[in-house]
Design a protein around this motif. Structure first.
Motif, PDB file in Angstrom:
ATOM      1  N   CYS A  73       0.378   0.028  -7.751  1.00  0.00           N
ATOM      2  CA  CYS A  73       0.609  -0.470  -9.143  1.00  0.00           C
ATOM      3  C   CYS A  73      -0.424   0.144 -10.050  1.00  0.00           C
ATOM      4  O   CYS A  73      -1.674  -0.522 -10.020  1.00  0.00           O
ATOM      5  CB  CYS A  73       0.813  -2.023  -9.168  1.00  0.00           C
ATOM      6  SG  CYS A  73       0.961  -2.604 -10.893  1.00  0.00           S
ATOM      7  N   PRO A  74      -0.251   1.121 -10.778  1.00  0.00           N
ATOM      8  CA  PRO A  74      -1.468   1.605 -11.569  1.00  0.00           C
ATOM      9  C   PRO A  74      -1.606   0.572 -13.040  1.00  0.00           C
ATOM     10  O   PRO A  74      -0.336   0.129 -13.421  1.00  0.00           O
ATOM     11  CB  PRO A  74      -0.803   2.950 -12.173  1.00  0.00           C
ATOM     12  CG  PRO A  74       0.394   3.133 -11.504  1.00  0.00           C
ATOM     13  CD  PRO A  74       0.944   1.982 -10.991  1.00  0.00           C
ATOM     14  N   TYR A  94      -0.577  -7.756   9.554  1.00  0.00           N
ATOM     15  CA  TYR A  94      -1.602  -7.681   8.579  1.00  0.00           C
ATOM     16  C   TYR A  94      -1.058  -6.843   7.500  1.00  0.00           C
ATOM     17  O   TYR A  94      -0.116  -6.182   7.198  1.00  0.00           O
ATOM     18  CB  TYR A  94      -2.695  -6.590   9.055  1.00  0.00           C
ATOM     19  CG  TYR A  94      -3.702  -6.296   7.719  1.00  0.00           C
ATOM     20  CD1 TYR A  94      -4.660  -7.180   7.750  1.00  0.00           C
ATOM     21  CD2 TYR A  94      -3.477  -5.454   7.095  1.00  0.00           C
ATOM     22  CE1 TYR A  94      -5.648  -7.063   6.714  1.00  0.00           C
ATOM     23  CE2 TYR A  94      -4.336  -4.873   5.971  1.00  0.00           C
ATOM     24  CZ  TYR A  94      -5.495  -5.835   5.906  1.00  0.00           C
ATOM     25  OH  TYR A  94      -6.280  -5.617   4.758  1.00  0.00           O
ATOM     26  N   ALA A  95      -1.299  -7.562   6.126  1.00  0.00           N
ATOM     27  CA  ALA A  95      -0.842  -7.035   4.838  1.00  0.00           C
ATOM     28  C   ALA A  95      -1.890  -7.598   3.875  1.00  0.00           C
ATOM     29  O   ALA A  95      -2.816  -8.587   4.152  1.00  0.00           O
ATOM     30  CB  ALA A  95       0.445  -7.721   4.240  1.00  0.00           C
ATOM     31  N   SER A  96      -2.319  -6.749   2.811  1.00  0.00           N
ATOM     32  CA  SER A  96      -3.263  -7.013   1.752  1.00  0.00           C
ATOM     33  C   SER A  96      -2.968  -6.650   0.516  1.00  0.00           C
ATOM     34  O   SER A  96      -2.243  -5.532   0.512  1.00  0.00           O
ATOM     35  CB  SER A  96      -4.732  -6.422   2.489  1.00  0.00           C
ATOM     36  OG  SER A  96      -4.637  -5.071   2.591  1.00  0.00           O
ATOM     37  N   LEU A 148      -3.188  -1.770  -4.756  1.00  0.00           N
ATOM     38  CA  LEU A 148      -2.455  -1.218  -3.743  1.00  0.00           C
ATOM     39  C   LEU A 148      -2.193  -2.437  -2.547  1.00  0.00           C
ATOM     40  O   LEU A 148      -3.104  -3.061  -2.096  1.00  0.00           O
ATOM     41  CB  LEU A 148      -3.526  -0.460  -2.890  1.00  0.00           C
ATOM     42  CG  LEU A 148      -3.133   0.715  -1.928  1.00  0.00           C
ATOM     43  CD1 LEU A 148      -1.895   1.540  -2.282  1.00  0.00           C
ATOM     44  CD2 LEU A 148      -4.213   1.461  -1.285  1.00  0.00           C
ATOM     45  N   TYR A 149      -0.780  -2.374  -2.150  1.00  0.00           N
ATOM     46  CA  TYR A 149      -0.436  -3.309  -1.146  1.00  0.00           C
ATOM     47  C   TYR A 149      -0.539  -2.436   0.138  1.00  0.00           C
ATOM     48  O   TYR A 149       0.247  -1.421   0.182  1.00  0.00           O
ATOM     49  CB  TYR A 149       0.805  -3.959  -1.696  1.00  0.00           C
ATOM     50  CG  TYR A 149       1.747  -4.679  -0.690  1.00  0.00           C
ATOM     51  CD1 TYR A 149       0.985  -5.952  -0.552  1.00  0.00           C
ATOM     52  CD2 TYR A 149       2.571  -4.013   0.228  1.00  0.00           C
ATOM     53  CE1 TYR A 149       1.632  -6.742   0.343  1.00  0.00           C
ATOM     54  CE2 TYR A 149       3.044  -4.892   1.167  1.00  0.00           C
ATOM     55  CZ  TYR A 149       2.793  -6.455   1.363  1.00  0.00           C
ATOM     56  OH  TYR A 149       3.461  -7.262   2.323  1.00  0.00           O
ATOM     57  N   ARG A 150      -0.790  -2.996   1.152  1.00  0.00           N
ATOM     58  CA  ARG A 150      -0.868  -2.332   2.416  1.00  0.00           C
ATOM     59  C   ARG A 150       0.016  -3.313   3.455  1.00  0.00           C
ATOM     60  O   ARG A 150      -0.414  -4.718   3.483  1.00  0.00           O
ATOM     61  CB  ARG A 150      -2.209  -2.136   3.049  1.00  0.00           C
ATOM     62  CG  ARG A 150      -2.948  -1.092   2.465  1.00  0.00           C
ATOM     63  CD  ARG A 150      -4.279  -1.142   3.172  1.00  0.00           C
ATOM     64  NE  ARG A 150      -4.928  -0.045   2.842  1.00  0.00           N
ATOM     65  CZ  ARG A 150      -5.900   0.148   1.633  1.00  0.00           C
ATOM     66  NH1 ARG A 150      -6.065  -0.701   0.854  1.00  0.00           N
ATOM     67  NH2 ARG A 150      -6.702   1.325   1.406  1.00  0.00           N
TER      68      ARG A 150
ATOM     69  N   LEU B  57      -9.607   4.921  -2.204  1.00  0.00           N
ATOM     70  CA  LEU B  57      -8.729   3.554  -1.890  1.00  0.00           C
ATOM     71  C   LEU B  57      -9.013   3.121  -0.538  1.00  0.00           C
ATOM     72  O   LEU B  57      -8.278   2.289  -0.028  1.00  0.00           O
ATOM     73  CB  LEU B  57      -7.173   3.901  -2.288  1.00  0.00           C
ATOM     74  CG  LEU B  57      -6.893   4.503  -3.872  1.00  0.00           C
ATOM     75  CD1 LEU B  57      -5.331   4.617  -3.779  1.00  0.00           C
ATOM     76  CD2 LEU B  57      -7.328   3.917  -4.822  1.00  0.00           C
ATOM     77  N   ALA B  58      -9.961   3.251  -0.190  1.00  0.00           N
ATOM     78  CA  ALA B  58     -10.479   2.927   1.099  1.00  0.00           C
ATOM     79  C   ALA B  58     -10.942   1.140   0.776  1.00  0.00           C
ATOM     80  O   ALA B  58     -11.170   0.773  -0.194  1.00  0.00           O
ATOM     81  CB  ALA B  58     -11.586   3.532   1.911  1.00  0.00           C
TER      82      ALA B  58
END
Lengths: 174, 185
Positions: A73-74, A94-96, A148-150, B57-58
Motif C-alpha cells: 500500500c503506497p 508468520y505475517a506482519s 508492506l504486508y508479508r 523494504l527489509a
C-alpha cells in the motif's frame, strides 16, 4: 602558490559536498522509483494491492522471497491519516505489517506475535488527529512511503488459502 | 570550474560506491555478512544508500536478521559454473527461516527450475544443500544456480532468538564449500 591552492581547495570541498548530497539523495530516489513501479503495476495510493506470488519473473523490488506473499500500500498522508487493517493467518503462520518512510527507513513493524487477531494501525503525520480506540498509532516522519504486508507460505499447496486470507489487509484514507 | 568538477566527481564517487560491487558496512561470520542497521533511521547515509540498493523494504533486526553471502568459505566468488555444498549442522534458531539464491542482478535466476530456495518446512535439522546449475543425480536438497551468473545467497531468520537479534554473529550459520568448477581441472 595561492592561485593554485584556492581552486584545489574549492574542488575538494565541492567533491565532499557532491558526495554527501548524492548519498543522501539515493535512498529517496530508489524508494520513489520503487513506488512508481508499484503504481505502474496497478497499485493505487492509499489502497492495498495484493501482488501475485513471487516468481522468477518478478522485478518490482530487489531480492523478493519466493516463499512469502506480499501485499503493498503506497501511502500519501497529505489529505489525512490512513487506517491499516488485517486479520492474521488462521494456521498460526508468520505475517506482519511493516511501514517504510520515503527514505526507506523501517519506521514500524507489527507481527502476528505482537497483536491480536485483527490488528489496526493509525498512520498519521506527527502531532495530528486523535487515534481511534483499539488502533496502534504510528507517526510517519515523511508524507509518503509504503506499507508492506508479508505472509509466509509454508507450502505451495497453501497458496490459495493464504492468498484469500491476506485480502483482509487493507488501507483506507480517513 | 574546479568546484563544478569537484561536485560532479563527488557525486560520481557516491554512485559508484553504492551501485558498484562493494560490501558496505556490516559484520561478517565466515562468508556471511549482515548489517545491524538495516531499516534503522540511525544508519549512516552510506549504509542507508547501500541497503536501499540491495535490501529495499527489509525489516529491522528485531523482526528479521538477513545474512548474505557472495563467496564461499575460502573467499572465492560464488559462480554459476561451480558446484557448492552448503552444510547445516542445525536449523537456524528462529521462528522461520529461508535460504534463497539470487542471480547477479539481485532477482531470482530465470531458469525454470523452480529451485530458488530452501525453507524451514522442507529442511532437515542437519543437512547438506547442493547448489549447482543442474539437478544432482542422487536425491539431494538442491538449489539451482543455472543462469544465475555470479550469484548471492540470502539467509532470512524471521523472529530470531533474541540472542541472535542482539548479536547476529552468535547464529549457527551453514558452511559454504566449493566442490568443483566446470572450468577447472
Amino acid at each position: 602558490m595561492m592561485r593554485r591552492l584556492v581552486p584545489l581547495a574549492a574542488a575538494l570541498l565541492a567533491a565532499v559536498l557532491g558526495f554527501w548530497i548524492t548519498l543522501n539523495w539515493i535512498p529517496g530516489f530508489i524508494m520513489s522509483r520503487a513506488m512508481e513501479q508499484v503504481e505502474s503495476g496497478g497499485a493505487a495510493i492509499n489502497s492495498a494491492t495484493h501482488a501475485p506470488p513471487v516468481t522468477e519473473a518478478s522485478r518490482n523490488v530487489v531480492r523478493p522471497s519466493p516463499d512469502i506473499l506480499y501485499s503493498i500500500c503506497p501511502f500519501d498522508l497529505s489529505h489525512g491519516p490512513l487506517l491499516i487493517q488485517a486479520r492474521w493467518p488462521r494456521n498460526g503462520g508468520y505475517a506482519s505489517i511493516s511501514l517504510y518512510d520515503s527514505r526507506t527507513n523501517n519506521i514500524f513493524t507489527l507481527s502476528d506475535r505482537d497483536a491480536g487477531r485483527a490488528p489496526a494501525i493509525w498512520l498519521d503525520r506527527p502531532g495530528t488527529a486523535p487515534v481511534p480506540d483499539g488502533a496502534t498509532a504510528v507517526s510517519s516522519p515523511t508524507q509518503t512511503g509504503l506499507v508492506l504486508y508479508r505472509q509466509i507460505v509454508e507450502d505451495p499447496s497453501r497458496i490459495p488459502a493464504a492468498n484469500a486470507e491476506r485480502r483482509s489487509f487493507r488501507c483506507d484514507a480517513q | 570550474m574546479a568546484a563544478v568538477a569537484g561536485l560532479a566527481g563527488g557525486a560520481l564517487l557516491a554512485v559508484l560506491l553504492v551501485f558498484g560491487p562493494f560490501e558496505i558496512g556490516g559484520t561478517a561470520s565466515g562468508p556471511w555478512r549482515t548489517n545491524l542497521l538495516i531499516g534503522d533511521p540511525a544508519a549512516s547515509p552510506t549504509v542507508r544508500a547501500a541497503i536501499a540498493r540491495r535490501g529495499l523494504l527489509a525489516l529491522n533486526r528485531s523482526e528479521t536478521v538477513y545474512f548474505n553471502a557472495t563467496s564461499d568459505e575460502n573467499g572465492q566468488r560464488l559462480r554459476e559454473n561451480c558446484t557448492y555444498r552448503i552444510s547445516f549442522d542445525q536449523q537456524p534458531d528462529s521462528r522461520w527461516w529461508s535460504l534463497t539464491l539470487y542471480a547477479g542482478d539481485d532477482y531470482l535466476a530465470v531458469n525454470g527450475d523452480n529451485a530458488h530456495s530452501i525453507t524451514a518446512e522442507n529442511a532437515a535439522d542437519s543437512m547438506d544443500v547442493v547448489v549447482a546449475a543442474s539437478r544432482p543425480e542422487a536425491p539431494a536438497y538442491w538449489m539451482s544456480s543455472r543462469h544465475a551468473g555470479d550469484f548471492a545467497l540470502t539467509l532470512r531468520l524471521y523472529q530470531p532468538d533474541p540472542a541472535i537479534s542482539d548479536d547476529p554473529l552468535q547464529a549457527a550459520l551453514p558452511r559454504i564449500n566449493r566442490l568443483s568448477c566446470e572450468d577447472q581441472s
